[in-house]
Design a protein around this motif. Structure first.
Motif, PDB file in Angstrom:
ATOM      1  N   TRP A  33       0.842  -1.192   0.000  1.00  0.00           N
ATOM      2  CA  TRP A  33       0.000   0.000   0.000  1.00  0.00           C
ATOM      3  C   TRP A  33       0.880   1.245   0.000  1.00  0.00           C
ATOM      4  N   THR A  34       0.430   2.291  -0.671  1.00  0.00           N
ATOM      5  CA  THR A  34       1.163   3.556  -0.650  1.00  0.00           C
ATOM      6  C   THR A  34       0.212   4.703  -0.931  1.00  0.00           C
ATOM      7  N   ASN A  35       0.589   5.884  -0.486  1.00  0.00           N
ATOM      8  CA  ASN A  35      -0.116   7.103  -0.914  1.00  0.00           C
ATOM      9  C   ASN A  35       0.867   8.079  -1.567  1.00  0.00           C
ATOM     10  N   ASP A  36       1.980   7.530  -2.047  1.00  0.00           N
ATOM     11  CA  ASP A  36       2.999   8.310  -2.743  1.00  0.00           C
ATOM     12  C   ASP A  36       2.599   8.433  -4.217  1.00  0.00           C
ATOM     13  N   ARG A  37       2.076   9.584  -4.619  1.00  0.00           N
ATOM     14  CA  ARG A  37       1.582   9.762  -5.988  1.00  0.00           C
ATOM     15  C   ARG A  37       2.688   9.641  -7.034  1.00  0.00           C
ATOM     16  N   ARG A  38       3.944   9.749  -6.627  1.00  0.00           N
ATOM     17  CA  ARG A  38       5.044   9.607  -7.571  1.00  0.00           C
ATOM     18  C   ARG A  38       5.141   8.179  -8.101  1.00  0.00           C
ATOM     19  N   ARG A  39       4.453   7.240  -7.461  1.00  0.00           N
ATOM     20  CA  ARG A  39       4.522   5.841  -7.868  1.00  0.00           C
ATOM     21  C   ARG A  39       3.338   5.437  -8.751  1.00  0.00           C
ATOM     22  N   LEU A  40       2.646   6.422  -9.299  1.00  0.00           N
ATOM     23  CA  LEU A  40       1.461   6.143 -10.104  1.00  0.00           C
ATOM     24  C   LEU A  40       1.740   5.171 -11.245  1.00  0.00           C
ATOM     25  N   ALA A  41       2.844   5.359 -11.949  1.00  0.00           N
ATOM     26  CA  ALA A  41       3.139   4.542 -13.128  1.00  0.00           C
ATOM     27  C   ALA A  41       3.320   3.070 -12.791  1.00  0.00           C
ATOM     28  N   GLU A  42       3.775   2.763 -11.579  1.00  0.00           N
ATOM     29  CA  GLU A  42       4.016   1.367 -11.213  1.00  0.00           C
ATOM     30  C   GLU A  42       2.848   0.744 -10.445  1.00  0.00           C
ATOM     31  N   ALA A  43       1.820   1.531 -10.127  1.00  0.00           N
ATOM     32  CA  ALA A  43       0.700   1.025  -9.334  1.00  0.00           C
ATOM     33  C   ALA A  43      -0.166   0.071 -10.148  1.00  0.00           C
ATOM     34  N   ASP A  44      -0.524  -1.052  -9.533  1.00  0.00           N
ATOM     35  CA  ASP A  44      -1.445  -1.998 -10.170  1.00  0.00           C
ATOM     36  C   ASP A  44      -2.892  -1.545 -10.012  1.00  0.00           C
ATOM     37  N   ALA A  45      -3.162  -0.865  -8.915  1.00  0.00           N
ATOM     38  CA  ALA A  45      -4.505  -0.336  -8.674  1.00  0.00           C
ATOM     39  C   ALA A  45      -4.365   1.027  -8.015  1.00  0.00           C
ATOM     40  N   VAL A  46      -5.296   1.929  -8.350  1.00  0.00           N
ATOM     41  CA  VAL A  46      -5.277   3.282  -7.805  1.00  0.00           C
ATOM     42  C   VAL A  46      -6.653   3.560  -7.196  1.00  0.00           C
ATOM     43  N   VAL A  47      -6.662   3.962  -5.929  1.00  0.00           N
ATOM     44  CA  VAL A  47      -7.910   4.186  -5.208  1.00  0.00           C
ATOM     45  C   VAL A  47      -8.192   5.679  -5.123  1.00  0.00           C
ATOM     46  N   PHE A  48      -9.422   6.044  -5.459  1.00  0.00           N
ATOM     47  CA  PHE A  48      -9.844   7.445  -5.427  1.00  0.00           C
ATOM     48  C   PHE A  48     -11.028   7.589  -4.475  1.00  0.00           C
ATOM     49  N   HIS A  49     -10.865   8.418  -3.452  1.00  0.00           N
ATOM     50  CA  HIS A  49     -11.969   8.722  -2.542  1.00  0.00           C
ATOM     51  C   HIS A  49     -12.871   9.736  -3.233  1.00  0.00           C
ATOM     52  N   LEU A  50     -14.063   9.313  -3.642  1.00  0.00           N
ATOM     53  CA  LEU A  50     -14.896  10.146  -4.495  1.00  0.00           C
ATOM     54  C   LEU A  50     -15.298  11.488  -3.885  1.00  0.00           C
ATOM     55  N   PRO A  51     -15.516  11.598  -2.565  1.00  0.00           N
ATOM     56  CA  PRO A  51     -15.779  12.934  -2.027  1.00  0.00           C
ATOM     57  C   PRO A  51     -14.641  13.919  -2.257  1.00  0.00           C
ATOM     58  N   ASN A  52     -13.437  13.420  -2.546  1.00  0.00           N
ATOM     59  CA  ASN A  52     -12.307  14.268  -2.916  1.00  0.00           C
ATOM     60  C   ASN A  52     -12.148  14.299  -4.441  1.00  0.00           C
ATOM     61  N   TYR A  53     -13.274  14.348  -5.147  1.00  0.00           N
ATOM     62  CA  TYR A  53     -13.266  14.230  -6.604  1.00  0.00           C
ATOM     63  C   TYR A  53     -12.449  15.314  -7.285  1.00  0.00           C
ATOM     64  N   ARG A  54     -12.267  16.456  -6.633  1.00  0.00           N
ATOM     65  CA  ARG A  54     -11.484  17.526  -7.247  1.00  0.00           C
ATOM     66  C   ARG A  54     -10.009  17.144  -7.397  1.00  0.00           C
ATOM     67  N   GLU A  55      -9.568  16.106  -6.694  1.00  0.00           N
ATOM     68  CA  GLU A  55      -8.171  15.685  -6.745  1.00  0.00           C
ATOM     69  C   GLU A  55      -7.917  14.621  -7.810  1.00  0.00           C
ATOM     70  N   ILE A  56      -8.949  14.178  -8.495  1.00  0.00           N
ATOM     71  CA  ILE A  56      -8.800  13.053  -9.420  1.00  0.00           C
ATOM     72  C   ILE A  56      -8.277  13.475 -10.786  1.00  0.00           C
ATOM     73  N   GLY A  57      -8.584  14.701 -11.202  1.00  0.00           N
ATOM     74  CA  GLY A  57      -8.393  15.122 -12.579  1.00  0.00           C
ATOM     75  C   GLY A  57      -6.986  15.035 -13.123  1.00  0.00           C
ATOM     76  N   ASP A  58      -5.954  15.075 -12.283  1.00  0.00           N
ATOM     77  CA  ASP A  58      -4.587  15.059 -12.818  1.00  0.00           C
ATOM     78  C   ASP A  58      -3.942  13.683 -12.763  1.00  0.00           C
ATOM     79  N   ALA A  59      -4.756  12.635 -12.580  1.00  0.00           N
ATOM     80  CA  ALA A  59      -4.219  11.269 -12.564  1.00  0.00           C
ATOM     81  C   ALA A  59      -4.232  10.687 -13.979  1.00  0.00           C
TER      82      ALA A  59
END
Length: 330
Positions: A33-59
């Protein structure tokens, strides 16, 4: 951690703070598990908390990557959860709704129900027959009007940050003090902030734990989440005057009032027992297991280029907002 363990990344915060990775690190399924966004490219799954939907757009979404939509909040308050065009970007859903891939209701576990059944009944000594706790101004259920109208016919003591008329006596020990306070009243107004199927929160369960009868306004299928005859359905009364009259009747008729606690001496209904079995494993364990299952079905290594599911305009506005620190969730 095995070298082939899937990596699951929490891209968004949980409301105003980062997801507590340490709290889920003891997951029974071998994943990282991680919350280090720098590891996006290697992540097998990415979890998005929908109430924080404003943070999703740059993924960016990478080939073969599983996107997970996670929320415990009502679809009424966050309507994007019912927007097919938005939800098609996600491969796994993880919400309170029974049709979701990973069901995460507010339903307490089996040990909680056993403890609630064994707990002694507290003495009811407050002058007002009903109590209400509320700290949020969310009001999609009409609960503000409900309390105002009911208070014209019967006394209601209101606690919390939102429009209180009573204060918690010191010391305030949090949940323990809340339950002790609820237990001093015959009835507790359990009013959801919105009305949606399956959205049955702690507002229903706190009074049951405290030894008080919930007067519930919320999910139309709430009866599926509690023992039979354990609560009063506020929506079944035509007017607040009728409800108030029934509460007064119960307060003056011990045998009728005590019938609402018969569930304590009976086995839990079969439908509730089945639900407890479905949710016996922690949500992070079930998510990790589902991710591993989905990855195992891959025909081969994923190919292609990453892309922006929500488009470049959302990417740019989200990135600028992130740089300025101006996210607003609630």
């Amino acid at each position: 951690m095995p070298s082939n363990a899937p990596l699951i990344l929490f891209w968004t915060r949980w409301f105003n703070r980062p997801v507590d990775i340490a709290a889920i690190a003891q997951c029974a399924v071998p994943v990282e598990w991680t919350n280090d966004r720098r590891r996006l490219a290697e992540a097998d799954a990415v979890v998005f908390h929908l109430p924080n939907y404003r943070e999703i757009g740059d993924a960016r979404k990478y080939p073969g990557q599983l996107w997970v939509a996670w929320s415990m909040e009502s679809v009424v308050n966050y309507p994007m959860m019912a927007d097919a065009a938005f939800m098609r970007h996600f491969d796994i859903t993880m919400t309170y709704e029974t049709g979701t891939d990973i069901w995460t209701p507010y339903l307490p576990d089996a040990d909680w129900w056993e403890a609630a059944r064994r707990a002694p009944m507290p003495l009811k000594y407050e002058s007002a027959p009903a109590v209400h706790f509320q700290s949020s101004s969310f009001n999609k259920s009409g609960r503000d009007t409900f309390i105002t109208e009911l208070s014209r016919h019967i006394a209601v003591d209101c606690y919390g940050r939102y429009r209180p008329n009573r204060e918690i006596a010191s010391p305030d020990l949090g949940r323990q003090t809340k339950l002790e306070t609820i237990g001093r009243y015959p009835f507790c107004l359990a009013l959801e902030n919105s009305i949606a199927p399956d959205y049955v929160t702690e507002k229903m369960f706190d009074p049951l734990a405290a030894g008080t009868v919930p007067v519930y306004l919320g999910a139309p299928n709430a009866a599926a989440f509690v023992p039979d005859g354990s609560y009063i359905d506020a929506a079944s009364f035509g007017t607040s005057a009728e409800l108030a009259a029934y509460l007064r009747y119960l307060a003056e008729t011990p045998q009728a009032y005590e019938a609402y606690f018969d569930w304590r001496s009976k086995p839990l209904p079969e439908c509730l027992t089945r639900q407890l079995e479905l949710t016996a494993s922690r949500p992070e364990n079930r998510l990790a297991e589902l991710v591993r299952q989905r990855l195992s079905l891959r025909a081969g290594p994923p190919t292609g280029r990453p892309y922006l599911p929500l488009g470049f305009k959302r990417f740019l506005s989200t990135r600028l907002r992130r740089l300025s620190g101006k996210f607003r969730e609630r």
